[in-house]
Design a protein around this motif. Sequence first.
Motif, short mmCIF file in Angstrom:
data_model
loop_
_atom_site.label_atom_id
_atom_site.label_comp_id
_atom_site.label_asym_id
_atom_site.label_seq_id
_atom_site.Cartn_x
_atom_site.Cartn_y
_atom_site.Cartn_z
N ALA A 168 0.63 -1.01 0.00
CA ALA A 168 0.36 -0.06 0.06
C ALA A 168 0.97 1.04 -0.06
N TYR A 171 1.52 1.77 -3.80
CA TYR A 171 1.13 1.84 -4.86
C TYR A 171 -0.10 3.07 -4.29
N HIS A 172 0.14 3.45 -2.43
CA HIS A 172 -0.99 3.93 -2.58
C HIS A 172 -2.31 3.65 -2.42
N ALA A 173 -2.34 2.01 -2.33
CA ALA A 173 -3.72 1.38 -2.44
C ALA A 173 -4.23 0.79 -1.68
N ALA A 176 -6.37 -2.53 -2.32
CA ALA A 176 -5.86 -3.97 -3.42
C ALA A 176 -4.76 -4.30 -2.63
N SER A 177 -4.01 -3.85 -1.67
CA SER A 177 -3.01 -4.56 -0.94
C SER A 177 -3.34 -5.10 -0.62
N SER A 201 -2.51 -1.22 5.84
CA SER A 201 -2.71 -0.69 4.45
C SER A 201 -2.79 0.51 4.51
N ALA A 216 -2.59 10.92 -6.47
CA ALA A 216 -2.56 9.02 -6.20
C ALA A 216 -1.61 9.39 -7.36
N ILE A 384 -8.63 -2.84 -8.08
CA ILE A 384 -9.26 -1.80 -7.37
C ILE A 384 -8.17 -1.13 -7.01
N MET A 385 -6.54 -1.51 -7.22
CA MET A 385 -5.61 -1.07 -7.53
C MET A 385 -5.66 0.31 -8.47
N GLU A 388 -7.41 3.08 -7.75
CA GLU A 388 -7.46 3.82 -6.06
C GLU A 388 -6.37 4.55 -6.98
N MET A 389 -5.30 4.17 -8.08
CA MET A 389 -4.14 4.39 -8.59
C MET A 389 -4.25 5.92 -9.74
#
Length: 564
Positions: A168, A171-173, A176-177, A201, A216, A384-385, A388-389
Amino acid sequence: MTVAGNKHALNWTSILVAIPVGIVASLVTLGFRLIIELINQLLFGSEQDITQAVTVWPWFFWPLIVGLGGVIAGFFLKYATSIEQQQTVKTDYLEVINARLDAVPTRTSLFRALSSIASIGSGASIGKEGPMVQLSALSGSIMGRYCFKSLALKNSDVVAMAAAAGLASVYHAPLASAIFVAEIAFGISALQRLIPLIISSAVAVLTMWTLGYRSAIYPFADVQFQLTPATIGLTVVIGLVAGLAGWLMIFLIGKSKGLFSRLKSLPLRLGIGGFAVGVLAIVSSDILGNGYEVIVEVMAGSLALQALLLLLVLKMVATTLSVGSGAVGGLFTPSLLIGALLGVAIASVASALGLPAGNALLYAAIGMAAVLASVSQAPLMAIIMVLEMTLNSSLLFPVMIAAVLASMMVYRLQSASTYPVISHHFSRSDAKFDFDNGIISQFIVPGAALLPEQSVGEALAVSSLKRERFVYIVNDHGQFLGVVSIHDISRKILDGEITLDSPVSVVMDGDFPFICASQTIREGWEAFALVTLERLPVLNNPVERKFLGALTKTSLIQKAKGFI
């Protein structure tokens, strides 16, 4: 460590532990990032991405730079591998979580991280997330052993929290992580295991925001995807082509690993791989590194179609060489770059043909999710990743379509994931499906059968020869009538109730349990649960009752071993 009195992964202890684990994991990934930046500053005197920084050296030095980095990486990896072989340990945090082992090995993780730093710092086409998450998992393992050892919490669960937090942070997600660790390591997305991962996360991302890393990764929120038959059709095409691209990557990486494995020297192996990547960089330096900056260029529409296609091929080859040679790193960002190139290239071709594709750059995100899903075989994580990205909710539906199609394409082509542990999960899932839906007929073995007029002496002889407690009785037409118990025969002979010449019909049990050939394996398992027998007679159906043979409990246990 046992979890006495608490069988559930979801509890206040795990939630509270997830908070400090998330903070530490994010700081570890930040430290790794700063080390890479320091190496770039020393090598190139620049804070720019490797794709631009390498240009301070003449092009004929590029193969030497990447190759030398590979040699250094090889020495570190060789030492880590020798330790693993001597101590028979597994360093991969996913294997630790999946096997529920106590700890992530410290020395091998650190030496593998040094190997990765040498590869990444010199420009190998490999992602940073692999070693960053591995080091995060190591930090979680250390915290679990020394900070939380008195708590009723498995260390493998702390490792899982740290791994999710590390990913997380990269990728700031957070969602998803968390799902990635649940899908890949646990093989399930059970809520009880997922919630502590989400908290860990989320805390990691919050820590990164506090330190100034708020944006993001690939902001793409100002353009909306228009749902039309043409755009959905194009999404389907991207999903299928991405599936083929993912399958090709897995295939090429496997072949590359096979070729490089002929070189026993790890430094030589990684050196040659790095040199080859450096040669490719002469054509385009954009193939160096993990590809983050190039994805930004692709999403900005900076590359023409010819450049997209050329870079797509070169990046796939470069990543194959780096991974195949044994460079320590991840495949996330390289997969995202390949997906972005593929998505925009296909959309650009569609627009050139006059199809109403809309904004071609939106398909970069769709391709990213699709290739990542195909390579990792974790489609939910990929969906989801990317959302989120990019912070673009309009992409949800097309990303779902493309990721699922790509993942299914690879699965149907029977290609393994780049994460070996997921192949184990698939095998278990397939074995469970076969167990639940397989038919008893495939497990029938011959069973000793006599006619009702034959003697109990013959029954004893057959039982001794076949080593069976029961002998089945059938009529002239093969219809099942019942069984005789060898124990009953022996007791009645000793009591003088029968003789060896008595017909078996006098001691036959006509109300004996049986199972039909058309029933499922699970029904057979449930039938055995009701009796204390090793074998059950198998009939063609309850009406005709034709005797076909026997079903053994052992055969079902062997079948169940595939998923237990």
